[in-house]
Motif scaffolding. Structure first.
Motif, PDB file in Angstrom:
ATOM      1  N   GLN A  96      -0.639  -4.149  -8.596  1.00 58.52           N
ATOM      2  CA  GLN A  96       0.510  -3.728  -7.791  1.00 58.52           C
ATOM      3  C   GLN A  96       1.311  -2.619  -8.472  1.00 58.52           C
ATOM      4  O   GLN A  96       1.851  -1.732  -7.806  1.00 58.52           O
ATOM      5  CB  GLN A  96       1.417  -4.936  -7.498  1.00 58.52           C
ATOM      6  CG  GLN A  96       0.821  -5.940  -6.527  1.00 58.52           C
ATOM      7  CD  GLN A  96       0.458  -5.306  -5.200  1.00 58.52           C
ATOM      8  OE1 GLN A  96       1.195  -4.488  -4.646  1.00 58.52           O
ATOM      9  NE2 GLN A  96      -0.704  -5.667  -4.671  1.00 58.52           N
ATOM     10  N   GLU A  97       1.396  -2.662  -9.804  1.00 58.50           N
ATOM     11  CA  GLU A  97       2.086  -1.590 -10.533  1.00 58.50           C
ATOM     12  C   GLU A  97       1.345  -0.263 -10.360  1.00 58.50           C
ATOM     13  O   GLU A  97       1.961   0.783 -10.132  1.00 58.50           O
ATOM     14  CB  GLU A  97       2.188  -1.945 -12.026  1.00 58.50           C
ATOM     15  CG  GLU A  97       3.126  -3.084 -12.339  1.00 58.50           C
ATOM     16  CD  GLU A  97       4.575  -2.739 -12.075  1.00 58.50           C
ATOM     17  OE1 GLU A  97       4.982  -1.590 -12.322  1.00 58.50           O
ATOM     18  OE2 GLU A  97       5.311  -3.621 -11.595  1.00 58.50           O
TER      19      GLU A  97
ATOM     20  N   ARG B  10       1.842   1.008  -6.808  1.00 59.62           N
ATOM     21  CA  ARG B  10       3.174   1.602  -6.631  1.00 59.62           C
ATOM     22  C   ARG B  10       3.223   3.023  -7.189  1.00 59.62           C
ATOM     23  O   ARG B  10       3.691   3.951  -6.514  1.00 59.62           O
ATOM     24  CB  ARG B  10       4.219   0.740  -7.334  1.00 59.62           C
ATOM     25  CG  ARG B  10       5.650   1.260  -7.185  1.00 59.62           C
ATOM     26  CD  ARG B  10       6.572   0.662  -8.219  1.00 59.62           C
ATOM     27  NE  ARG B  10       6.136   1.001  -9.567  1.00 59.62           N
ATOM     28  CZ  ARG B  10       6.647   0.461 -10.670  1.00 59.62           C
ATOM     29  NH1 ARG B  10       7.578  -0.467 -10.581  1.00 59.62           N
ATOM     30  NH2 ARG B  10       6.206   0.826 -11.861  1.00 59.62           N
TER      31      ARG B  10
ATOM     32  N   ARG C 228       1.071   5.379  -5.053  1.00 65.69           N
ATOM     33  CA  ARG C 228       1.677   5.674  -3.747  1.00 65.69           C
ATOM     34  C   ARG C 228       2.820   6.675  -3.893  1.00 65.69           C
ATOM     35  O   ARG C 228       2.975   7.581  -3.082  1.00 65.69           O
ATOM     36  CB  ARG C 228       2.177   4.385  -3.096  1.00 65.69           C
ATOM     37  CG  ARG C 228       2.735   4.604  -1.696  1.00 65.69           C
ATOM     38  CD  ARG C 228       3.148   3.301  -1.041  1.00 65.69           C
ATOM     39  NE  ARG C 228       2.003   2.564  -0.552  1.00 65.69           N
ATOM     40  CZ  ARG C 228       1.720   1.315  -0.864  1.00 65.69           C
ATOM     41  NH1 ARG C 228       2.501   0.654  -1.703  1.00 65.69           N
ATOM     42  NH2 ARG C 228       0.666   0.710  -0.363  1.00 65.69           N
TER      43      ARG C 228
END
Length: 591
Positions: free
Chosen positions: A95-96, A99, A102
């Motif tokens: 997820q890091e 992020r 993105r």
């Protein structure tokens, strides 16, 4: 950069993805450590099982049984702790990375030329920035680390099996090459299939986004049934692509399960014969090998499943990196800050075309003095609105130069240049937010009091104050809660509060009511006063008082002058335009 369709793995792309884990090196190392410990614990439990059978159950020793069960419980607890840590931090790392990726993608797209967006479907870009990037997270949460963990576990199990009994290990390995070959073939098929799946997902997103945005046109022209049929076809293609992946999975997992059962049967057959013959093999070793064989094949089945996730992530990463590798940004090497511009503008022999072989602006020369209001008129496609795009450097000119205050446009810092130019477009875009935020665009340093005072100056405060919650009224998506005239007034106020040195108005009063038109005329007079202003005129009656009128035809300037000068030219282009529009408006009024 793009990986070839059908290739099982793209190591260059994978290495590039790993660069995004560098800021989280400690977490990366911990996840790797947890994966190693899971491999170690995976070997310990079958060994404890063998000792429990051979040293406690067969001799019927209850004390030894309790001791070994305690050890097995401790090993189980350790495995649970490492498994929990492994899964949590692998997902956290994913997820890091997502992020950061993105943010980088969005920043990159924000700097693209308008030409890129002219040629790219919005739905596809949304797919890349949202669902494709989210799929990349599975590389870390379900793919990379899970596969590494399983490979370590399989390696540890094979080494341990050879140490305990090379004969039984060879029996297990009889079917191993068959499974590896089937897995490799499965991976290649799935890679090609997932390429199709991601393409169909992008097609679905594009279609749905465009139809929802243009729902008014769909309903006005009674196109519901046609669009439903088209959507059904695209959705069916998407379904068929997924069914193909299900078909490959069904064949593969059934085949591997069958081979696992055959292997267990061979272990029982060979081990049982050796045990009956009173050879070295014990009951505990046979049961341990059954457990080890299942542990060996289970990761292999899971690796194939996780490789699916990894490959879907790789396909998505490839698509995202294609955008990141796209060099479509306006060159921004200017060092001069465009502050307190006087507003002298000079277009010198400027040529431009949206396509390389189709020029829209054909060598124009145009001078605009500081504080002057000029109007640009001409038929549709003459090149009027293109002037806006070139002045703000949203597109690069093909030839010639544009100067502001005798400085080439390219020598200005791009952000400061655009901060000095305000544009009121014909097609007003409002975000699904409050009127206040749509006016200030969340720019720091603009207070609500300043906005209200500006609104009073250009005559729109009363209209905004009459709305529920006034300046904090949410206009919904694209300003759907406001009329076209009200949206236009908001755009005028947006331009006014930015206090630009140069103002461009793409005038749009042809489709609004008389009251809104009067307010817009008042707003136009107020915000153009004392600053260089360019008005792209659609209704000629509104630009009679301009300091200069520029008439364009087919990308060229054919006439310049004031209204009273141009109207006297019997065969002039402006006179023809004016008379044609005046006649059309007169007919409309009579009817």
């Amino acid at each position: 950069m793009a990986s070839k369709k059908g290739n099982a793995f793209d190591y260059g792309l994978f290495k590039r993805l790993l660069n995004f884990t560098k800021p989280y090196k400690a977490t990366f190392i911990f996840v790797a450590f947890a994966a190693i410990m899971l491999a170690v614990v995976g070997v310990i439990r079958p060994q404890l099982l063998q000792w429990t059978i051979d040293l406690a159950i067969v001799p019927k020793d209850s004390e030894e049984l309790i001791f070994f069960i305690s050890l097995m419980l401790a090993a189980l607890i350790a495995e649970v702790v490492f498994q929990l840590s492994f899964i949590f931090f692998a997902n956290w790392l994913g997820q890091e990375v997502v992020r950061d990726l993105r943010v980088k993608l969005f920043e990159h797209m924000m700097n693209f030329k308008k030409q890129y967006f002219d040629q790219s479907a919005v739905g596809r870009l949304v797919t890349r920035a949202v669902s494709d990037i989210e799929t990349i997270a599975s590389i870390f949460s379900q793919g990379l680390f899970m596969i590494v963990s399983d490979l370590l576990k399989m390696t540890a199990i094979l080494i341990f099996m050879f140490w305990k009994s090379w004969e039984l290990t060879l029996i297990v390995l009889i079917v191993f090459p068959i499974i590896i070959y089937a897995t490799r073939l499965f991976q290649r098929k799935m890679k090609a299939t997932f390429e199709v799946v991601r393409t169909k997902v992008a097609d679905l997103n594009t279609f749905v986004q465009e139809r929802i945005t243009g729902m008014k046109i769909v309903q006005v022209f009674n196109r519901e049934s046609v669009e439903q049929e088209t959507f059904h076809q695209i959705n069916e293609e998407h379904k068929q692509a997924w069914i193909k992946t299900v078909w490959y999975n069904s064949i593969y997992f059934a085949f591997v399960e069958m081979l696992t059962s055959v292997t267990i049967g061979l272990i029982i057959w060979y081990g049982g014969l050796r045990l009956i013959s009173n050879e070295v093999l014990s009951l505990g070793i046979i049961i341990m090998f059954i457990e080890l064989a299942q542990q060996l094949f289970r990761p292999l089945r899971q690796i194939a499943d996780k490789f699916n996730s990894l490959q879907m992530g790789m396909v998505a990463a490839n698509r995202v990196f294609e955008i990141l590798d796209t060099d479509s940004s306006i060159e921004d090497n200017g060092k001069i800050e465009a502050k307190n511009l006087k507003g002298n503008i000079h277009f010198s022999k400027v040529r431009f075309g949206y396509k390389t072989d189709e020029e829209v602006i054909k060598g124009i020369d145009l001078k605009i003095n500081a504080g002057e209001t000029i109007a640009i008129v001409g038929a549709t496609g003459a090149g009027k609105s293109t002037i806006i795009n070139l002045l703000g450097r949203f597109y690069e000119i093909n030839d010639g130069n544009i100067f502001v205050d005798n400085v080439d446009l390219k020598k200005y810092d791009l952000n400061s240049l655009r901060n000095s130019i305000a544009v009121v477009l014909q097609d007003v875009f409002l975000f699904a937010d409050t009127i206040m935020n749509n006016i200030t665009l969340n720019k720091e340093g603009i207070s609500e009091e300043e906005v209200m005072n500006a609104a009073k100056e250009i005559g729109v405060h009363q209209f905004i104050a009459s709305l529920p919650n006034g300046y904090h009224y949410n206009v919904k998506e694209r300003g759907a809660m406001l009329s076209s005239g009200q949206r236009q007034l908001i755009s005028f106020l947006r331009a006014y509060v930015s206090q630009p040195s140069i103002l461009v108005l793409d005038e749009a009063t042809s489709s609004i009511d008389t009251y809104s038109e009067q307010l817009i005329q008042k707003a136009t007079e107020k915000i153009t006063a004392g600053r260089t202003s360019i008005i792209i005129a659609h209704r000629l009656a509104t630009i009679k008082n301009a300091d200069k009128i520029v008439v364009m035809e087919d990308g060229r300037i054919v006439e310049t002058g004031q209204h009273h000068e141009l109207i006297k030219k019997t065969t002039g282009s402006y006179k023809k335009l004016y008379e044609a529009q005046f006649k059309k408006e007169s007919l409309a009024e009579n009817h």
